[in-house]
Design a protein around this motif. Structure first.
Motif, short mmCIF file in Angstrom:
data_model
loop_
_atom_site.label_atom_id
_atom_site.label_comp_id
_atom_site.label_asym_id
_atom_site.label_seq_id
_atom_site.Cartn_x
_atom_site.Cartn_y
_atom_site.Cartn_z
N SER A 29 79.08 -51.12 -34.06
CA SER A 29 80.23 -52.00 -33.92
C SER A 29 80.07 -53.00 -32.78
O SER A 29 79.39 -52.72 -31.79
CB SER A 29 81.47 -51.14 -33.67
N PHE A 30 80.71 -54.16 -32.93
CA PHE A 30 80.82 -55.11 -31.83
C PHE A 30 82.05 -54.81 -30.96
O PHE A 30 82.20 -55.42 -29.90
CB PHE A 30 80.93 -56.54 -32.35
N ASP A 31 82.92 -53.93 -31.43
CA ASP A 31 84.11 -53.60 -30.66
C ASP A 31 83.68 -53.07 -29.29
O ASP A 31 83.00 -52.05 -29.20
CB ASP A 31 84.93 -52.53 -31.39
N VAL A 89 95.27 -58.90 -32.74
CA VAL A 89 94.16 -58.89 -33.70
C VAL A 89 93.67 -57.47 -33.95
O VAL A 89 93.45 -57.06 -35.09
CB VAL A 89 93.01 -59.78 -33.18
N VAL A 90 93.52 -56.70 -32.90
CA VAL A 90 93.00 -55.34 -33.04
C VAL A 90 93.99 -54.46 -33.79
O VAL A 90 93.61 -53.68 -34.67
CB VAL A 90 92.67 -54.75 -31.66
N GLU A 91 95.26 -54.59 -33.44
CA GLU A 91 96.25 -53.76 -34.11
C GLU A 91 96.41 -54.13 -35.59
O GLU A 91 96.69 -53.27 -36.43
CB GLU A 91 97.60 -53.88 -33.40
N ALA A 92 96.18 -55.39 -35.90
CA ALA A 92 96.32 -55.83 -37.30
C ALA A 92 95.18 -55.32 -38.17
O ALA A 92 95.38 -54.97 -39.34
CB ALA A 92 96.40 -57.35 -37.37
N ASP A 93 93.94 -55.26 -37.62
CA ASP A 93 92.78 -54.87 -38.43
C ASP A 93 91.65 -54.45 -37.50
O ASP A 93 90.73 -55.23 -37.22
CB ASP A 93 92.35 -56.03 -39.32
N ALA A 94 91.72 -53.21 -37.04
CA ALA A 94 90.72 -52.73 -36.09
C ALA A 94 89.33 -52.69 -36.70
O ALA A 94 88.33 -53.02 -36.05
CB ALA A 94 91.11 -51.34 -35.58
N GLY A 110 88.16 -54.61 -39.16
CA GLY A 110 87.67 -55.97 -39.27
C GLY A 110 87.25 -56.54 -37.93
O GLY A 110 86.25 -57.26 -37.83
N PHE A 111 87.98 -56.19 -36.88
CA PHE A 111 87.64 -56.63 -35.53
C PHE A 111 86.26 -56.12 -35.11
O PHE A 111 85.52 -56.81 -34.40
CB PHE A 111 88.71 -56.16 -34.55
N ALA A 112 85.91 -54.93 -35.54
CA ALA A 112 84.63 -54.34 -35.15
C ALA A 112 83.44 -55.14 -35.66
O ALA A 112 82.38 -55.17 -35.03
CB ALA A 112 84.54 -52.90 -35.66
N SER A 113 83.60 -55.81 -36.81
CA SER A 113 82.50 -56.61 -37.37
C SER A 113 82.70 -58.10 -37.15
O SER A 113 81.73 -58.87 -37.21
CB SER A 113 82.35 -56.33 -38.87
N ASN A 114 83.93 -58.52 -36.89
CA ASN A 114 84.23 -59.93 -36.61
C ASN A 114 85.03 -60.01 -35.31
O ASN A 114 86.25 -60.26 -35.32
CB ASN A 114 85.02 -60.54 -37.77
N PRO A 115 84.39 -59.80 -34.19
CA PRO A 115 85.10 -59.69 -32.92
C PRO A 115 85.70 -61.02 -32.45
O PRO A 115 85.20 -62.09 -32.78
CB PRO A 115 84.01 -59.22 -31.96
N VAL A 116 86.78 -60.90 -31.71
CA VAL A 116 87.43 -62.05 -31.10
C VAL A 116 87.58 -61.75 -29.61
O VAL A 116 88.26 -60.80 -29.23
CB VAL A 116 88.82 -62.31 -31.72
N GLY A 117 86.91 -62.55 -28.79
CA GLY A 117 87.00 -62.36 -27.35
C GLY A 117 87.46 -63.63 -26.66
O GLY A 117 87.95 -64.56 -27.31
N SER A 118 87.26 -63.67 -25.37
CA SER A 118 87.63 -64.86 -24.59
C SER A 118 86.41 -65.50 -23.96
O SER A 118 86.52 -66.36 -23.09
CB SER A 118 88.63 -64.48 -23.49
N GLY A 119 85.21 -65.10 -24.42
CA GLY A 119 83.97 -65.59 -23.83
C GLY A 119 83.56 -66.95 -24.33
O GLY A 119 84.23 -67.55 -25.19
N PRO A 120 82.44 -67.46 -23.85
CA PRO A 120 82.01 -68.83 -24.15
C PRO A 120 81.44 -69.04 -25.55
O PRO A 120 81.33 -70.17 -26.01
CB PRO A 120 80.95 -69.12 -23.10
#
Length: 532
Positions: free
Chosen positions: A64-66, A193-198, A200-210
């Motif tokens: 996982s990317f989580d 995002v995590v609560e909506a689809d944990a 999906g988040f593991a394979s399509n992560p959303v962070g605050s990085g560059p």
């Protein structure tokens, strides 16, 4: 947030952590690190902001990317670019610096800190980063029900609460001097995002990085693109990155030498000199080590003299020069010598076959036969026959059993072994001595099962020292760690043979301000492609 776990050493390194990460990372990645980042920096005119960075990655994409559970060598280094902690360790210098935090934590009292979130920080879906996201990110790691691999790294935290929309307060169980080094273990994720689809988040992560993750295809490549609205300290200097997954060493070397890629990790030691004619190649001293581990429930390895004897038997100069082509440093303590907290151990294992024979005789183990388990990691296979040669020479009849890491640890975990040699490197997660020692000597699968050392008085002494050290500062803390280093060297239950160097190659003509990292992976933070 209310703390979910009782404060006791037993929770620090859970079996799942020690097992799964050890396999993922040991196959791959330093106190204050050996290499300092170049401060010269290129101005905007020297960098092509529309260029794509092409990299060669040596390890397989899996898991996982989580960031709550990501442990693979590839996903961990990818997450350096996708996510931010409040305070992160720079991958090159290994020094803590504000990331999502506007500044380093403000100390309110000995166990209370306030942290302001960077103004205007947003996630890659455009949502603002709020204190609620920060609290949520810590809650999910600290809640044992979530089985986070990193709970034990931050178990000094008592509560995390929102003061207002962009400020959080963290309280600790006791004064903890390493807080800046540890906060980056928890990467901040968007709660909604995590609560909506944990999953999906593991394979399509959303962070605050560059950089945002565009796609990740095993055995092919990982594609990133610049997050245009990033406003933090490490803006993306390229339009995107392609991480080409090239597990075959010859394929990576060919891609590097022909200019198909601009940087590659894990240069085969045998190719270092050849590749240096067409690229920059640097071998960076790392914490990554090869250790010898004993089953202390299997006589005669319950006797420290026997364990010490096998260390004294090893011709480490020959092992390093022949097997590693010089790309390692013989251990003189638990930490490598370039680490800020290094202190030479009271017992240093120099090559002394006569002393080895004498210790074996004193322990009544002169006629000893062993099956030595090792992993099939490329460089480990090169040194294993040399280790056998040294042991045979002092009368220890040695049979090598080389296998895949998972198979080796299956046998180790069953207790069906006496001696094993394997690689490991937890420094990709943190570099302070407490974290690094607790990786192998915490109340976990290593101490309880693999070495079966946890019920010994010496282990109790070590645990007490580690508990004391994290609550101390300065010279007093260092002196306590030094006592731990000495105890580990004397007992030699699981102890490094050498700390290896990591060769990385890159094109200095194409990449601006690239530096190799002292752990597994590549970092392209603050790196751009030179304008033509």
């Amino acid at each position: 947030m209310t703390r979910y776990i009782p404060r006791r050493r037993g929770t620090r390194f859970a079996t799942a952590l020690a097992g799964s990460i050890a396999v993922a990372v040991a196959l791959s990645g330093c106190g204050a690190a050996a290499t300092d980042k170049n401060d010269s920096g290129a101005n905007a005119g020297e960098i092509d902001l529309d260029a794509i960075i092409e990299a060669g990655i040596s390890y397989s994409l899996n898991g996982s990317f989580d960031p709550m559970v990501a442990s693979g060598a590839v996903t961990v280094s990818a997450n350096w670019h996708i996510f931010e902690g409040l305070v992160d360790l720079d991958p090159v210098t290994q020094k803590p610096a504000p990331a999502l935090a506007a500044d380093l934590p403000k100390k309110v009292d000995d166990t209370t800190y306030e942290i302001d979130i960077r103004e205007g920080a947003t996630f890659q879906n455009g949502d603002p980063v709020t204190s609620e996201d920060v609290v949520f990110s810590y809650e999910r790691v600290l809640d044992p029900a979530n089985n986070s691999l990193f709970l034990s790294f931050v178990d000094f935290i008592d509560t995390v609460t929102a003061v207002d929309e962009d400020t959080v307060q963290i309280t600790t169980d006791y004064p903890f001097s390493l807080i800046n080094d540890r906060l980056g273990v928890v990467k901040i994720v968007p709660k909604a995002v995590v609560e909506a689809d944990a999953e999906g988040f593991a394979s399509n992560p959303v962070g605050s990085g560059p950089y945002t993750l565009v796609s990740a295809v095993p055995e092919d490549k990982i594609v990133f693109e610049r997050y245009e609205d990033y406003n933090g300290p490490h803006p993306a200097l390229a339009a995107g990155m392609n991480w080409n997954l090239l597990a075959d060493p010859s394929a990576r070397v060919t891609a590097m030498s022909t200019g198909t890629i601009q940087a590659m990790e894990d240069v085969p030691y045998i190719d270092v000199d050849t590749l240096a004619s067409s690229a920059e190649v640097e071998s960076v001293q790392s914490f990554g080590l090869l250790f010898m581990m004993f089953n202390t429930k299997a006589a005669p390895f319950d006797d420290p003299r026997v364990r010490q004897a096998l260390h004294y038997a090893l011709d480490m100069d020959k092992i390093i020069e022949t097997g590693m082509l010089g790309n390692a440093t013989a251990a003189t303590s638990f930490l490598p010598e370039n680490y800020e907290n290094y202190n030479k151990a009271s017992t240093v294992y120099t090559y002394d076959p006569e002393k080895a024979k004498g210790l074996l005789a004193d322990a009544g183990a002169s006629d000893l036969s062993i099956t030595l388990l090792t992993t099939d990691t490329g460089w480990v296979k090169e040194v294993a026959p040399l280790i056998k040669e040294s042991l045979d020479a002092v009368g220890v009849k040695t049979t090598l059993e080389i296998g895949q890491s998972a198979a080796m640890y299956e046998k180790v975990d069953s207790g069906d072994y006496t001696v094993a040699v394997a690689p490991g490197d937890p420094s990709v997660f943190g570099v302070d001595p407490d974290l690094l020692m607790n990786w192998w000597y915490g109340d976990n699968v290593w101490s309880n099962t693999r070495t079966a050392w946890a019920d010994s008085p010496e282990y109790a002494e070590l645990t007490a020292l580690l508990d004391q050290a994290v609550q101390r500062e300065g010279d007093e803390q260092q002196q306590t760690w030094n006592q731990a280093f000495d105890l580990l060297s004397e007992q030699a239950v699981l102890y490094p043979l050498f700390h290896r160097k990591l060769p990385t190659a890159w094109s200095s003509q194409q990449l601006v301000d690239f530096k190799p990292v002292p752990t597994t992976g590549l970092s392209f933070l603050d790196v751009g492609v030179a304008a033509k």
